[in-house]
Scaffold this active site. Structure first.
Site, mmCIF file in Angstrom:
data_model
loop_
_atom_site.group_PDB
_atom_site.id
_atom_site.type_symbol
_atom_site.label_atom_id
_atom_site.label_comp_id
_atom_site.label_asym_id
_atom_site.label_seq_id
_atom_site.Cartn_x
_atom_site.Cartn_y
_atom_site.Cartn_z
ATOM 1 C CD GLN A 20 -14.605 109.496 17.111
ATOM 2 O OE1 GLN A 20 -15.816 109.326 17.151
ATOM 3 N NE2 GLN A 20 -13.744 108.526 17.349
ATOM 4 N N GLY A 21 -13.378 113.756 14.807
ATOM 5 C CA GLY A 21 -13.290 113.887 13.359
ATOM 6 C C GLY A 21 -12.622 112.686 12.732
ATOM 7 C CD GLU A 81 -16.353 104.909 19.944
ATOM 8 O OE1 GLU A 81 -17.500 104.792 19.479
ATOM 9 O OE2 GLU A 81 -15.354 105.124 19.232
ATOM 10 C CD GLU A 95 -23.644 94.647 9.695
ATOM 11 O OE1 GLU A 95 -24.825 94.297 9.819
ATOM 12 O OE2 GLU A 95 -23.240 95.796 10.014
ATOM 13 C CB SER A 139 -16.975 108.979 9.982
ATOM 14 O OG SER A 139 -16.968 107.826 10.789
#
Length: 404
Positions: free
Chosen positions: A133-134, A251, A387, A136
């Site tokens: 997964q690209g 996800e 958060e 972040s």
């Protein structure tokens, strides 16, 4: 989770799955196995786990709800969860192509062209092609829409430049679900596109990262003038943010038909905690006799059952119709924090033995909970910190006002 409620078709599937995992439980490979797909650090581990997933698929137990045309079995909703429950109960190894199975695959199934579905889905199930997964980047983690990796259209291909980080299994992956900016002038959420990116392309560099456990698994990926065919674009230009939200929902378990049936298909860690409490001592007695620790473990057992029940509730349309994403996003938040809390209690149970690292000769339970605690931060941070998850649930799902 109650087998007595299975249909005849699901009872047959459950019996087949139970028999398969009982009769084909892998023997000790002779080397350290990772706890989750986030910690695969060596080719030896990767190839062993890849072969295991292929074995599960060949047995007809993977992708059972996906259409037969794409390598699945076309069974009714809830069927894959039956298999996942039996996997959890059997304690067999995890499925290594998790990003392909639960994130990339469902997204392609939902919005991909027929050609893309035929090209990718079967190979995801069989583990012939592994995905990473690209999303972040160094400056765009929880604030994902600030990403700067670019994809510029040049005729029938795109030129990709940029930098991704915390990329699980990038070292072994054949493809990446890649978010890149295709319109530099559009508002930040609007100029992003979603690519099915071939990792073996010229100009791609993968650099492994070492975590505080001393293990690998995460990577950073650099793209330098990488040419990729325009056919790798999923949906249309500018659709990336919408598809990213869809993928993140998958996800978090929003798809009943996800090929692994969800991350928390069955319990097990509390039982391991109970076994540990009977083995270690506090004040000269088994820790299982300590009233405070018994109370702590009981709380965790109740919470584990609540999480399992919530996973079932998410599959009842009438209970989630008003806010379908609420439970998946809350589940990610609560289940990852639960795992961290449970591992912390495991170390507290061990007392001075908690100082021993994973694999040390005197470590209780092989140092399982020490390793699990350090690894737990990857889950509470990955896919959006706790958060950020609270903000998403409050503001975007429940419609609450922003805090001041």
């Amino acid at each position: 989770m109650d087998p007595s409620r299975d249909t005849a078709e699901k009872r047959d599937l459950r019996e087949r799955a139970r028999a398969f995992f009982r009769d084909n439980r892998p023997s000790d490979p002779g080397f350290k196995l990772p706890q989750t797909f986030l910690e695969v650090e060596s080719e030896e581990q990767f190839l062993w786990l890849k072969a295991w997933q292929k074995q599960v698929y060949d047995a007809g137990l993977l992708g059972v709800e996906w259409p037969e045309a794409y390598g699945g079995k076309g069974l009714p909703p809830g069927s894959q969860r039956v298999v996942a429950e039996e996997m959890g109960l059997a304690g067999v190894p995890f499925l290594v192509n998790r990003i392909g199975l639960d994130w990339a695959g469902p997204t392609i199934l939902a919005v991909g062209t027929e050609e893309q579905k035929q090209r990718y889905l079967r190979n995801i199930l069989s583990c012939d092609e592994v995905w990473c997964q690209g999303f972040s980047e160094p400056g765009a983690g929880s604030d994902l829409a600030s990403l700067r990796t670019s994809a510029v259209r040049k005729g029938d291909h795109y030129i990709v430049n940029g930098h991704k980080v915390w990329t699980t299994q990038a070292l072994w992956a054949d493809f990446m679900i890649l978010l890149a900016r295709t319109d530099l002038n559009a508002p930040k959420h609007a100029g992003i596109s979603y690519f099915l990116f071939p990792m073996k392309s010229k100009g791609v560099s993968v650099r492994p990262l070492v975590k505080m456990t001393g293990e690998g698994g995460f990577n950073q990926v650099l793209f330098e003038d990488v040419e990729v065919p325009a056919s790798c674009l999923l949906a249309g230009e500018g659709d990336g943010w919408r598809l990213a939200v869809m993928t993140l929902a998958f996800e978090r378990g929003a798809s009943e038909g996800s090929a692994t049936g969800g991350a928390l298909a069955s319990g097990g860690e509390v039982a391991r905690l109970v076994a540990l409490a009977k083995e270690v001592s506090r004040d000269g007695r088994p820790a299982s006799e300590d009233p405070v620790m018994r109370d702590r473990i009981a709380e965790l057992a109740i919470e584990e059952e609540a999480l399992l029940a919530s996973a079932l509730r998410a599959r009842v349309p009438g209970l989630v119709e008003e806010r379908p994403l609420a439970l998946p996003f809350l589940s990610k938040l609560v289940s990852t924090e639960f795992g961290q809390k449970l591992a912390a209690v495991g170390q507290e149970l061990e007392g001075p033995l908690a100082q021993y690292a994973f694999g040390a000769e005197r470590a209780a339970d092989g140092g399982h909970f020490q390793r699990a605690y350090m690894n737990s931060f990857g889950f509470t941070i990955g896919g959006g910190t706790s958060e950020i998850q609270r903000n998403l649930v409050g503001e975007r799902i429940l419609g609450l006002p922003k805090s001041t």
